[in-house]
Motif scaffolding. Structure first.
Motif, short mmCIF file in Angstrom:
data_model
loop_
_atom_site.label_atom_id
_atom_site.label_comp_id
_atom_site.label_asym_id
_atom_site.label_seq_id
_atom_site.Cartn_x
_atom_site.Cartn_y
_atom_site.Cartn_z
N TYR A 54 0.81 -1.22 0.00
CA TYR A 54 0.00 0.00 0.00
C TYR A 54 0.84 1.27 0.00
O TYR A 54 0.44 2.28 -0.57
CB TYR A 54 -0.93 0.00 1.22
CG TYR A 54 -1.83 -1.21 1.26
CD1 TYR A 54 -2.93 -1.31 0.41
CD2 TYR A 54 -1.57 -2.28 2.11
CE1 TYR A 54 -3.75 -2.43 0.42
CE2 TYR A 54 -2.38 -3.40 2.13
CZ TYR A 54 -3.47 -3.47 1.28
OH TYR A 54 -4.27 -4.58 1.28
N TYR A 55 2.01 1.22 0.64
CA TYR A 55 2.88 2.39 0.70
C TYR A 55 4.32 1.98 0.38
O TYR A 55 5.19 1.95 1.27
CB TYR A 55 2.78 3.05 2.08
CG TYR A 55 1.46 3.75 2.31
CD1 TYR A 55 1.21 4.99 1.73
CD2 TYR A 55 0.46 3.16 3.07
CE1 TYR A 55 -0.01 5.64 1.92
CE2 TYR A 55 -0.76 3.79 3.26
CZ TYR A 55 -0.99 5.03 2.68
OH TYR A 55 -2.20 5.67 2.86
N PRO A 56 4.59 1.66 -0.88
CA PRO A 56 5.93 1.20 -1.26
C PRO A 56 7.01 2.27 -1.12
O PRO A 56 8.20 1.94 -1.07
CB PRO A 56 5.76 0.78 -2.72
CG PRO A 56 4.57 1.56 -3.21
CD PRO A 56 3.66 1.67 -2.02
N ALA A 57 6.60 3.54 -1.04
CA ALA A 57 7.59 4.62 -0.93
C ALA A 57 8.22 4.70 0.45
O ALA A 57 9.27 5.35 0.61
CB ALA A 57 6.93 5.96 -1.28
N VAL A 58 7.62 4.05 1.43
CA VAL A 58 8.20 4.06 2.78
C VAL A 58 9.43 3.16 2.80
O VAL A 58 9.34 1.98 2.42
CB VAL A 58 7.17 3.57 3.82
CG1 VAL A 58 7.82 3.46 5.21
CG2 VAL A 58 5.98 4.52 3.87
N PRO A 59 10.58 3.66 3.20
CA PRO A 59 11.79 2.82 3.27
C PRO A 59 11.56 1.57 4.14
O PRO A 59 10.89 1.64 5.17
CB PRO A 59 12.82 3.75 3.90
CG PRO A 59 12.36 5.13 3.54
CD PRO A 59 10.87 5.06 3.57
N TYR A 60 12.10 0.45 3.69
CA TYR A 60 11.99 -0.85 4.37
C TYR A 60 10.55 -1.37 4.43
O TYR A 60 10.24 -2.27 5.22
CB TYR A 60 12.56 -0.78 5.80
CG TYR A 60 13.96 -0.26 5.88
CD1 TYR A 60 15.04 -1.04 5.49
CD2 TYR A 60 14.22 1.03 6.35
CE1 TYR A 60 16.34 -0.56 5.56
CE2 TYR A 60 15.51 1.52 6.42
CZ TYR A 60 16.57 0.72 6.02
OH TYR A 60 17.85 1.21 6.09
N SER A 61 9.65 -0.82 3.60
CA SER A 61 8.24 -1.22 3.68
C SER A 61 8.02 -2.69 3.35
O SER A 61 7.04 -3.29 3.81
CB SER A 61 7.40 -0.34 2.74
OG SER A 61 7.84 -0.46 1.40
N MET A 110 3.43 -1.32 17.02
CA MET A 110 4.45 -0.27 17.10
C MET A 110 5.87 -0.84 17.03
O MET A 110 6.80 -0.32 17.65
CB MET A 110 4.30 0.55 18.40
CG MET A 110 2.99 1.26 18.56
SD MET A 110 2.96 2.83 17.69
CE MET A 110 1.44 3.55 18.33
N THR A 111 6.05 -1.92 16.28
CA THR A 111 7.38 -2.52 16.13
C THR A 111 7.85 -2.46 14.68
O THR A 111 8.62 -3.30 14.23
CB THR A 111 7.38 -3.98 16.62
OG1 THR A 111 6.38 -4.73 15.89
CG2 THR A 111 7.09 -4.06 18.11
N SER A 112 7.40 -1.44 13.97
CA SER A 112 7.73 -1.30 12.55
C SER A 112 9.08 -0.63 12.32
O SER A 112 9.61 -0.68 11.20
CB SER A 112 6.65 -0.47 11.85
OG SER A 112 6.66 0.86 12.36
N GLY A 113 9.61 0.02 13.35
CA GLY A 113 10.83 0.79 13.17
C GLY A 113 10.58 2.17 12.57
O GLY A 113 11.52 2.87 12.20
N ILE A 114 9.31 2.57 12.48
CA ILE A 114 8.95 3.87 11.92
C ILE A 114 8.81 4.89 13.05
O ILE A 114 8.27 4.60 14.11
CB ILE A 114 7.63 3.78 11.12
CG1 ILE A 114 7.85 2.92 9.87
CG2 ILE A 114 7.12 5.16 10.74
CD1 ILE A 114 6.58 2.67 9.08
N ASP A 115 9.29 6.10 12.78
CA ASP A 115 9.19 7.19 13.75
C ASP A 115 8.74 8.45 13.01
O ASP A 115 8.85 8.54 11.79
CB ASP A 115 10.53 7.42 14.44
CG ASP A 115 10.38 8.21 15.74
OD1 ASP A 115 9.24 8.49 16.13
OD2 ASP A 115 11.42 8.53 16.35
N THR A 147 13.51 3.22 10.11
CA THR A 147 14.86 2.85 10.53
C THR A 147 15.28 1.44 10.12
O THR A 147 16.46 1.11 10.15
CB THR A 147 14.97 2.94 12.06
OG1 THR A 147 14.11 1.95 12.65
CG2 THR A 147 14.58 4.33 12.55
N GLY A 148 14.30 0.59 9.78
CA GLY A 148 14.62 -0.79 9.49
C GLY A 148 14.82 -1.64 10.73
O GLY A 148 15.13 -2.83 10.64
N GLN A 149 14.64 -1.04 11.90
CA GLN A 149 14.79 -1.76 13.17
C GLN A 149 13.40 -2.14 13.68
O GLN A 149 12.62 -1.28 14.07
CB GLN A 149 15.49 -0.87 14.21
CG GLN A 149 16.84 -0.36 13.77
CD GLN A 149 17.84 -1.48 13.57
OE1 GLN A 149 17.93 -2.39 14.40
NE2 GLN A 149 18.59 -1.41 12.48
#
Length: 433
Positions: free
Chosen positions: A193-200, A211-216, A242-244
């Motif tokens: 749905y949102y391929p532009a988000v890094p590490y999606s 809330m464990t996506s690594g997104i902030d 962050t990819g974390q």
């Protein structure tokens, strides 16, 4: 001779026992009360642990004095009448105080106790408490919603408050509906749905829910109110991925989930809220903030600070532009009574079934689906806007038998209590009174 001595001892015991006061009448009716007019030890009524005064050898002398609990609220658990008076068995929260002459207490309402707690901690706002499920609820308010206009805080829908992060559970519930219907999966990658988000590609719907996506992200206040699509685009542009895949609380997770809901259903997140939640449980005083002004004549509460001496300092009007930037994560105005309807609907089949709710809270061990899940058998969450004085909080047993919901428009509280700690105190009131 030994036999005569034994008879004599037995007779003496029987005579002593007969001298104790007998219980003439017993009532098992429970009611709330306040210990009153016991300002000194000499004016205090005695407390007896094992029963009314002089009904046994252990109640000949007092174990405590009502003076130590003057003005505190108690729960009467049982009443017994003897020839010397009527005595009530008193419980203070979860502590049994003992038996006191009823002249030392006065009956009070559950609302009185809840309102007194708000005044004690100088809480401005509105609260809803459930002490026995939906059969015994209380709505209490304290202070002003708007000082300039002299509008009191109220729970009747005439005043609405920013719901803040408590909204996330609504977003989570809709996602769970879609998962249960087979329209979405907890393992669906964000990249769909949102391929532009890094590490999606390595971020799943379940990780957004926990809330464990690594997104902030950082809070932003746009120059004007945004449409939903503008808000989604803005969030994708400014978030940091962050990819974390470790826990990190971020509004971005639930803004993206709101966008996914819109993409999966072909309807706006707002429309999904109305049809799947608001209309289902009768939330008539809850309003979505987007590019349009909310369709309500209710007063939107103003936020204030308490400086330790003075109330209503630093007036803070809720920024509707800021709210519009976080659909799914905090773009609602609501009331505690409306939110109470939502909490009930989470498990009674109106919104989710009990098994669906259990699944919603299973995606993470700390946070899942818009709720903290660290205490087995309970659900809770807290909401606020950084730098503002608005705080929302609730704490409930999973079966909703005991519950406290508190919306505040002034902060900090008296006694250095946090919003979360105060709501738990109100939950204790709902539990023990």
């Amino acid at each position: 001779m030994v036999g005569l001595l034994m008879v004599g001892i037995g007779a003496a015991h029987e005579k002593t026992y007969a001298a104790y006061n007998s219980v003439l009448q017993t009532s098992n009716k429970h009611y709330d009360a306040q210990i009153v007019n016991q300002t000194t030890p000499t004016k205090g009524y005695n407390l007896y642990t094992d029963g009314p005064y002089y009904t046994s050898s252990s109640t000949r002398t007092a174990d405590d004095n009502g003076y130590h609990y003057n003005n505190n609220f108690v729960r009467v658990m049982q009443t017994k009448q003897t020839k010397t008076g009527t005595y009530a068995k008193l419980r203070y929260f979860n502590k049994m105080l003992g038996w006191m002459n009823v002249h030392g207490i006065k009956s009070v309402s559950f609302n009185t106790i809840a309102n007194s707690m708000m005044k004690q901690y100088n809480v401005m706002g509105t609260a809803v408490l459930a002490s026995a499920g939906a059969t015994n609820t209380a709505t209490v308010s304290n202070g002003l919603a708007n000082v300039t206009k002299n509008v009191l805080n109220a729970g009747d829908g005439s005043v609405v408050y920013p719901l803040a992060s408590l909204q996330k559970a609504m977003t989570g519930a809709i996602v769970q509906q879609l998962i249960s219907a087979g329209q979405l999966s907890a393992t669906t990658p964000l990249s769909k749905y949102y391929p532009a988000v890094p590490y999606s590609q390595s971020i799943t719907v379940g990780e957004l829910l926990s809330m464990t996506s690594g997104i902030d992200n950082t809070d932003v206040t746009p120059s004007s109110q945004l449409t939903e699509n503008q808000a989604y685009a803005s969030m994708v542009k400014q978030l940091k991925s962050t990819g974390q895949n470790t826990y990190n609380y971020s509004d971005a997770n639930f803004v993206l989930l709101a966008g996914i809901i819109a993409k999966v259903t072909g309807q706006s997140y707002t429309q999904n809220l109305k049809t799947r939640i608001f209309n289902k449980v009768g939330m008539k005083n809850t309003f979505v903030i987007n590019s349009k002004q909310p369709a309500t004549k209710a007063t939107i509460a103003t936020g204030y600070t308490y400086d330790g001496k003075n109330n209503y300092q630093d007036a803070d009007t809720a920024s509707l532009a800021r709210l519009s930037a976080i659909p799914g994560a905090g773009n609602l105005l609501s009331t505690p009574n409306d939110f109470y309807k939502f909490i009930q609907g989470l498990q009674n089949g109106q919104i989710l079934t009990a098994s669906q709710f259990q699944q919603l809270t299973s995606y993470g061990s700390y946070y899942s689906g818009g709720l903290y899940v660290t205490k087995s058998g309970y659900k809770y969450n807290n909401g606020s806007f950084g730098g503002s004085s608005f705080h929302t909080s609730y704490y409930a047993r999973n079966d909703n038998y005991h519950m406290a919901i508190v919306f505040m428009n002034q902060y900090p509280l008296a006694g250095s209590s946090s919003a979360k700690a105060f709501t738990q105190k109100m939950y204790d009131v709902a539990t023990y009174y």
